[in-house]
Design an enzyme around this catalytic site. Structure first.
Site, short mmCIF file in Angstrom:
data_model
loop_
_atom_site.label_atom_id
_atom_site.label_comp_id
_atom_site.label_asym_id
_atom_site.label_seq_id
_atom_site.Cartn_x
_atom_site.Cartn_y
_atom_site.Cartn_z
N HIS A 259 0.82 -1.21 0.00
CA HIS A 259 0.00 0.00 0.00
C HIS A 259 0.85 1.25 0.00
CE1 HIS A 259 -3.23 -2.71 0.93
NE2 HIS A 259 -2.64 -3.08 2.04
N THR B 63 -6.37 6.44 8.03
CA THR B 63 -6.88 6.63 6.66
C THR B 63 -6.82 5.34 5.85
OG1 THR B 63 -4.74 7.28 5.72
CG2 THR B 63 -6.10 9.04 6.69
N THR B 64 -6.51 4.24 6.51
CA THR B 64 -6.53 2.91 5.87
C THR B 64 -7.37 1.99 6.74
OG1 THR B 64 -4.50 2.30 7.04
CG2 THR B 64 -4.26 3.17 4.79
N HIS C 151 1.98 9.00 1.25
CA HIS C 151 0.81 8.95 0.36
C HIS C 151 1.05 9.86 -0.84
CE1 HIS C 151 -1.69 6.87 3.39
NE2 HIS C 151 -1.04 7.61 4.27
N HIS D 163 5.19 6.78 6.94
CA HIS D 163 4.89 6.25 5.61
C HIS D 163 4.39 7.39 4.73
CE1 HIS D 163 1.09 5.96 7.89
NE2 HIS D 163 0.60 6.45 6.76
N GLU E 287 -3.16 13.15 1.20
CA GLU E 287 -4.51 12.73 1.61
C GLU E 287 -5.33 13.94 2.04
OE1 GLU E 287 -3.99 9.14 4.25
OE2 GLU E 287 -4.85 8.32 2.39
N HIS F 251 3.17 10.65 6.87
CA HIS F 251 2.49 10.47 8.16
C HIS F 251 3.44 9.85 9.18
CE1 HIS F 251 -1.70 10.40 6.07
NE2 HIS F 251 -1.28 11.61 6.33
#
Ligand SMILES: [Zn+2]
Length: 276
Positions: free
Chosen positions: A113, A226-227, A141, A139, A145, A158
């Protein structure tokens, strides 16, 4: 109902939230020990995540994929959000987040992911209104996001923290194209290109502070992961000042993850705060 056997289901859930929930590995081990007489389960297939950012398992379907994911659909404090100026209230009692990071040993995981960077030790903290949270992992994105005024930044980082009793705070850093971040090359030179549970250790220590902007003023609100499983009760701190990475650095991530952002979620009457 899931047809997965309890072991497979646990492995799946652990795979999804690696780094956020401590103790999965031990639980998996304990279960494996009780199943010694059974044939070995097909671990790689079971561990493969069953959610994604496109198609039948995209964000709009997350709530239907697993019983444990229903908060993704039913929650009222979901993340990310669009940060609109009229919704942001100044609070003179808030002080900027204190970030107490030091050079640390880190390792990289491509979890299918994103690229997750696991941080060793308990030496890195943020302090928010007197409460200390310990950094566990960070991690990325692409694109960002969170939106600000309806617009994405090119990426978002994040930093995920937890208190001893399990409260989560995420520090979000918005990223735009611009100057190269030299420290990031320590990670990017070893990007694991294939999904794997194996972590790639980075030689030497990584300077976590090199990923922060100079100004720590923030937007704060109560949201969620958010996952999946989109767990709520997460304290969000999104820093207002973006940082710069080179387009080549952003492009290197894009080749692995062309997009890995959950769309913004309804504010549902929540207030956003900033330091007054
Ligand atoms: Zn994230």
């Amino acid at each position: 109902m899931s047809l997965l056997k309890p072991y497979s289901r646990l492995l799946l859930v652990c795979g999804l939230v690696t780094g956020l929930l401590a103790g999965c590995a031990e639980k998996e081990q304990a279960l494996q020990n009780t199943e010694k007489s059974s044939p070995a389960p097909a671990a790689p297939a079971a561990a493969k995540a069953h959610w994604s950012y496109e198609g039948d398992t995209s964000p709009e379907h997350w709530g239907e994929l697993e019983e444990d994911f229903e908060t993704c659909e039913l929650g009222k404090e979901q993340s990310p959000i669009d940060i609109e100026a009229p919704d942001v209230k100044k609070d003179s009692h808030l002080s900027p987040v204190e970030v107490d990071y030091s050079p640390s040993e880190v390792s990289l995981v491509n979890n299918g992911h994103t690229i997750q960077v696991n941080v060793s030790g308990e030496n890195n903290h943020i302090v928010l209104e007197g409460k200390s949270y310990t950094l566990k992992q960070f991690h990325f994105h692409l694109p960002s996001e969170h939106e600000v005024g309806g617009k994405h930044n090119e990426m978002e980082l994040h930093f995920v923290h937890k208190t001893a009793d399990g409260e989560i705070a995420v520090l979000g850093i918005l990223i735009n194209g611009g100057a190269e971040n030299a420290e990031l090359n320590k990670l990017w030179s070893q990007l694991p290109r294939e999904e794997s549970e194996e972590a790639v250790a980075i030689d030497g220590k990584f300077d976590l502070k090199a990923l922060l902007p100079g100004d720590l003023h923030s937007y704060r609100y109560h949201g969620s992961l958010t996952t999946p499983p989109c767990t709520e009760g997460v304290q969000w701190i999104v820093l207002q000042q973006p940082v710069e990475w080179s387009e080549a650095q952003i492009g290197a991530f894009r080749t692995l993850f062309p997009h890995d952002n959950r769309p913004v979620q309804p504010l549902e009457g929540r207030t956003l705060e900033t330091e007054g």
